[in-house]
Design an enzyme around this catalytic site. Structure first.
Site, PDB file in Angstrom:
ATOM      1  N   HIS A   1     -10.274   5.750   0.311  1.00 29.81           N
ATOM      2  CA  HIS A   1      -8.860   5.347   1.023  1.00 29.81           C
ATOM      3  C   HIS A   1      -9.807   6.174   2.863  1.00 29.81           C
ATOM      4  O   HIS A   1     -10.450   7.177   2.681  1.00 29.81           O
ATOM      5  CB  HIS A   1      -7.503   6.366   0.976  1.00 29.81           C
ATOM      6  CG  HIS A   1      -6.905   4.908   0.259  1.00 29.81           C
ATOM      7  ND1 HIS A   1      -6.112   4.498   0.213  1.00 29.81           N
ATOM      8  CD2 HIS A   1      -7.308   4.543  -1.453  1.00 29.81           C
ATOM      9  CE1 HIS A   1      -4.660   4.084  -0.686  1.00 29.81           C
ATOM     10  NE2 HIS A   1      -6.364   3.938  -2.119  1.00 29.81           N
TER      11      HIS A   1
ATOM     12  N   VAL B   1      -9.355  -0.374   5.445  1.00 29.53           N
ATOM     13  CA  VAL B   1      -9.628  -0.437   6.433  1.00 29.53           C
ATOM     14  C   VAL B   1      -8.300   0.325   7.042  1.00 29.53           C
ATOM     15  O   VAL B   1      -7.336  -0.957   7.055  1.00 29.53           O
ATOM     16  CB  VAL B   1     -10.704  -0.708   6.483  1.00 29.53           C
ATOM     17  CG1 VAL B   1     -10.972  -0.171   8.391  1.00 29.53           C
ATOM     18  CG2 VAL B   1     -11.891  -0.104   6.280  1.00 29.53           C
TER      19      VAL B   1
ATOM     20  N   HIS C   1      -6.481   9.021   5.853  1.00 29.39           N
ATOM     21  CA  HIS C   1      -6.333   8.331   6.249  1.00 29.39           C
ATOM     22  C   HIS C   1      -6.212   9.129   7.570  1.00 29.39           C
ATOM     23  O   HIS C   1      -6.014  10.274   9.354  1.00 29.39           O
ATOM     24  CB  HIS C   1      -4.586   8.340   6.142  1.00 29.39           C
ATOM     25  CG  HIS C   1      -4.350   7.452   4.537  1.00 29.39           C
ATOM     26  ND1 HIS C   1      -4.299   8.308   3.653  1.00 29.39           N
ATOM     27  CD2 HIS C   1      -5.341   6.768   4.345  1.00 29.39           C
ATOM     28  CE1 HIS C   1      -3.858   7.569   2.600  1.00 29.39           C
ATOM     29  NE2 HIS C   1      -4.722   6.455   3.045  1.00 29.39           N
ATOM     30  N   GLY C   2      -6.574   8.134   8.708  1.00 26.57           N
ATOM     31  CA  GLY C   2      -6.623   7.819  10.484  1.00 26.57           C
ATOM     32  C   GLY C   2      -8.204   8.545  11.012  1.00 26.57           C
ATOM     33  O   GLY C   2      -8.828   8.110  10.303  1.00 26.57           O
TER      34      GLY C   2
ATOM     35  N   THR D   1      -7.170   2.162  10.688  1.00 23.29           N
ATOM     36  CA  THR D   1      -7.563   2.713  12.225  1.00 23.29           C
ATOM     37  C   THR D   1      -8.111   1.622  12.787  1.00 23.29           C
ATOM     38  O   THR D   1      -8.321   1.167  13.499  1.00 23.29           O
ATOM     39  CB  THR D   1      -7.896   4.069  12.125  1.00 23.29           C
ATOM     40  OG1 THR D   1      -6.915   5.234  11.048  1.00 23.29           O
ATOM     41  CG2 THR D   1      -7.732   4.989  13.244  1.00 23.29           C
TER      42      THR D   1
ATOM     43  N   ALA E   1     -11.087   4.890   5.060  1.00 22.78           N
ATOM     44  CA  ALA E   1     -12.759   4.658   5.388  1.00 22.78           C
ATOM     45  C   ALA E   1     -13.143   4.252   6.944  1.00 22.78           C
ATOM     46  O   ALA E   1     -14.471   4.868   7.407  1.00 22.78           O
ATOM     47  CB  ALA E   1     -13.094   3.098   4.308  1.00 22.78           C
ATOM     48  N   SER E   2     -11.790   4.014   7.525  1.00 26.07           N
ATOM     49  CA  SER E   2     -12.098   4.196   9.199  1.00 26.07           C
ATOM     50  C   SER E   2     -12.887   5.748   9.780  1.00 26.07           C
ATOM     51  O   SER E   2     -12.267   6.381   9.125  1.00 26.07           O
ATOM     52  CB  SER E   2     -11.023   4.076   9.984  1.00 26.07           C
ATOM     53  OG  SER E   2     -10.330   2.934   9.673  1.00 26.07           O
TER      54      SER E   2
ATOM     55  N   ASP F   1       0.654  -1.062   0.303  1.00 23.35           N
ATOM     56  CA  ASP F   1       0.091   0.162  -0.107  1.00 23.35           C
ATOM     57  C   ASP F   1       0.485   1.074  -0.427  1.00 23.35           C
ATOM     58  O   ASP F   1       1.876   1.396   0.279  1.00 23.35           O
ATOM     59  CB  ASP F   1      -1.133   0.540   1.409  1.00 23.35           C
ATOM     60  CG  ASP F   1      -1.924   1.017   0.953  1.00 23.35           C
ATOM     61  OD1 ASP F   1      -2.901   1.565   0.020  1.00 23.35           O
ATOM     62  OD2 ASP F   1      -2.574   1.372   1.867  1.00 23.35           O
ATOM     63  N   HIS F   2       0.739   2.621  -0.549  1.00 18.03           N
ATOM     64  CA  HIS F   2       1.006   3.752  -0.709  1.00 18.03           C
ATOM     65  C   HIS F   2       2.542   4.081  -0.720  1.00 18.03           C
ATOM     66  O   HIS F   2       3.454   4.307   0.155  1.00 18.03           O
ATOM     67  CB  HIS F   2       0.583   4.093   0.511  1.00 18.03           C
ATOM     68  CG  HIS F   2      -0.607   5.045   1.362  1.00 18.03           C
ATOM     69  ND1 HIS F   2      -1.378   5.950  -0.558  1.00 18.03           N
ATOM     70  CD2 HIS F   2      -2.200   4.546   1.517  1.00 18.03           C
ATOM     71  CE1 HIS F   2      -2.023   5.732  -0.137  1.00 18.03           C
ATOM     72  NE2 HIS F   2      -3.057   5.139   0.767  1.00 18.03           N
TER      73      HIS F   2
END
Ligand code: 13P
Length: 275
Positions: free
Chosen positions: A204, A227, A176-177, A229, A206-207, A81-82
């Site tokens: 990205h 997902v 993110h996060g 976090t 999604a948390s 990822d990333h």
């Protein structure tokens, strides 16, 4: 069973659903993710974060996740990822990763496109995901974050066609996060991107996005949802809760099983939203 990235995404897209992609920092997490996917008979993606892969022991994580994926009774793909580092991408491909995210989103658009095209040409058998606009926030930190540069729909069309990417991550207010404020996703932008871009789209961060919004994103064309976090929060909460009793009797296996169950619960709930 190990399954090509694009195959999983196209199957989900045709079903009006999204594939869940879950960051795994260890095999315990991967086992929990696959257990939930098997119970629901859903395909799933196992993500290796860049920081994991870069760490001294990280190179061992990818083969471990590939073994979990191979033994699974549902389609599974393992993705790095990333990453914006060519050497890391090549190392992951050589180790058998089914997909990489060539993340040039901090670069000017032309440089991002050149980077993704170059990865595409070096990864004939693997899936390549790209990002246009920039999804803010750290992969491995939990700081409260504000949205970054949003994806331009016209640019996205040119970019996807020029790079030959298999999946495009959109920035529509997602981070993110942890979210600094409740997420307000830009639905018109997502609709416009979908109208112009043929390749599968990913969401990205999604948390923390309410289930109804995740569903709406899928209705508007997203077919991969990342997902991390929420999984880490639950993993650590279970570890903390189970540790005192486990420590008394040195019951490491029971502690690990309880973490697998906790991860599996989070993943099952997410997959139910994505189906
Ligand atoms: P979250 O940590 O916000 O769930 O984001 C995960 C992610 O997008 C991984 O690429």
């Amino acid at each position: 069973m190990l399954t090509p990235f694009r195959e999983i995404l196209e199957e989900r897209r045709a079903a009006g659903a999204a594939a869940g992609a879950f960051t795994c920092y260890d095999a315990t997490t991967a086992i929990g993710v696959v257990r939930a996917a098997e119970a629901r008979r859903d395909p799933v993606l196992l993500l290796v974060a860049e920081a994991s892969f870069r760490s001294p022991s990280g190179r061992l994580l990818l083969p471990a996740l590939l073994a979990v994926a191979d033994a699974a009774r549902v389609p599974v793909c393992v993705q790095l990822d990333h990453v914006d580092d060519d050497d890391l991408i090549d190392a992951a491909l050589a180790a058998g990763a089914g997909a990489v995210m060539a993340d040039g989103s901090k670069l000017p658009t032309d440089d991002n496109a050149a980077f993704v095209s170059s990865v595409r040409s070096r990864a004939p058998g693997a899936g390549v995901e790209a990002e246009l606009g920039h999804v803010e926030g750290g992969e491995d930190v939990a700081a409260a974050t504000e949205a970054g540069a949003l994806t331009d729909p016209d640019e996205a069309a040119t970019f996807a066609a020029a790079t030959g990417c298999d999946c495009l991550a959109v920035s529509i207010g997602n981070v993110h996060g942890r979210y600094a404020r409740p997420p307000a996703l830009d639905w018109d932008r997502l609709r416009a991107i979908r109208e112009r871009v043929d390749v599968p789209l990913s969401l990205h961060g999604a948390s923390g996005i309410p289930d109804a919004d995740v569903r709406r994103a899928i209705e508007l064309g997203v077919c991969k949802v990342n997902v991390n976090t929420e999984l880490r929060e639950r993993y650590l909460a279970q570890l903390a809760a189970g540790l005192p009793a486990a420590r008394d009797g040195l019951r490491l296996l029971e502690l690990e099983e309880s973490v697998i169950d906790a991860v599996s619960d989070v993943v099952a709930a997410k997959l139910a939203v994505l189906a």
